[in-house]
Scaffold this active site. Sequence first.
Site, mmCIF file in Angstrom:
data_model
loop_
_atom_site.group_PDB
_atom_site.id
_atom_site.type_symbol
_atom_site.label_atom_id
_atom_site.label_comp_id
_atom_site.label_asym_id
_atom_site.label_seq_id
_atom_site.Cartn_x
_atom_site.Cartn_y
_atom_site.Cartn_z
ATOM 1 C CG HIS A 208 5.225 3.897 8.516
ATOM 2 N ND1 HIS A 208 6.074 4.723 7.831
ATOM 3 C CD2 HIS A 208 4.194 4.660 8.908
ATOM 4 C CE1 HIS A 208 5.572 5.950 7.800
ATOM 5 N NE2 HIS A 208 4.440 5.937 8.456
ATOM 6 N NE ARG A 291 5.279 14.289 1.300
ATOM 7 C CZ ARG A 291 5.339 13.984 2.603
ATOM 8 N NH1 ARG A 291 4.879 14.834 3.488
ATOM 9 N NH2 ARG A 291 5.853 12.827 3.013
#
Length: 447
Positions: A208, A291
């Site tokens: 990831h 964010r």
Amino acid sequence: MIKKVLIANRGEIAVRVLRACKDLGIQTVAIHSTADADAMHVRLADESVCVGPPQPRESYLNIPAVISAACISGADAIHPGFGFLSENSTFSHMVEEHGLIFIGPKADHIAMMGDKITAKKTFSSLGLQIVPGSDGSVSNINKALKIADEMGYPVLIKAAGGGGGRGMKVANSRLDFAEAYETARREAGISFGNDQVYLEKYLANPRHIEFQIIADKFGNAIHLGERDCSLQKRNQKVWEEALSSVLTPQFRDDFGRKIARAVGELGYCGVGTLEFLYENERLYFIEMNTRIQVEHPITEVITGIDIVREQILIAGGRRLSISQDDVKFRGHAIECRINAENSETFMPSAGTVTNYHCPGGPGVRVDSALYDGCKVPPYYDSLIAKLIVHANDREQCLASLRRALREYVIDGIDTLIPLHLKLANNPDVIAGNFDIHFLERVYKGNT
Ligand code: MV4
């Protein structure tokens, strides 16, 4: 220029944002639930407003209460932190409607990236490689089955309104596709109020990898390198590293600049993170987070850039204070998420911190809201601290991390410190040999 910021969050990220504001000479307003009346972010803020009872939907997610707190305290901006309302486009829009600055991207971009199908289409059209799969949502089981057959199994069924691993079902063969598809649609409708699903080829053992970007209101967009967030448990990151050990400097520079151009073309403004799966030396875009992320500190320590400071300045209309050529990477950083959870079972562990001692020394940073005698309430996310270690290279970083973990004392509740000590001494972790399933594969006893 922003003069007073209301921080619509709690815990370590509220303290982090508060610190950036204080460094900028900006007044701070904390909000808190009745469970957090004695919390550190309340003590450090210039002012505080109680927004409701402990339950998040009655307090930190209570949009009228949060916006009212900003209005009555005379704040001119709201920083949402991460989680809670940070990716709620309705909130962002309402903040602007009340004449306040939302310290984040435009509501339209939050909504765009909140729909994972739109996000994939957007970045595919901007030239990024996406995971092979359906062209948009698949609302008909027969069409879905046809696409899955053509793709080949295993296939992943994902909720358009999901993300972060929520609303995903794997179909390992044609035989279990129908059940996985119907379950995914039903759960998506319940969880997200949107039962649209899409298909992707299931990548079996990826890493990831995510890229940090920052863009100002003048079209300047830069990347700050990548983070490897593969060490996860039930889709919850526990250990993140910057930079990754799989990208070469040339690839990083080329790919990062390509991402920054795409984000600039979008007219995106603020900080953001583009998430990829890395397999067979290729990066496949999966989603974008609009964010500030939990793991931003490891990017800060290797670049020397205060990302939250830049985020606030950009929201106030300032130009980016750094150019892409100014971005240099020094050394290696690792973040261990210190959750109030049992290291064996991952069961949450609320209670009172009876004895607290923070590690220190060269390259050690702790972002936390803990103090001796503080309460860890059961109502919120279990993240209570982040141990960030930075050193000249990964080997030295691991050595300092082991030392810091051994120094760290949090008595009275269970934490993940014992798990992190195991990871920091694990030969495969030391060798950098791991993928997204490593933690569950090796520490299956902790499921
Ligand atoms: C995937 C995948 C394998 N193949 N997509 C999980 C969270 C969200 N960021 C996307 N996720 C995944 N998408 C395809 N086509 C595996 C995951 C995944 C995962 C991804 C990153 C980090 C941890 C993960 C844990 C489980 C599944």
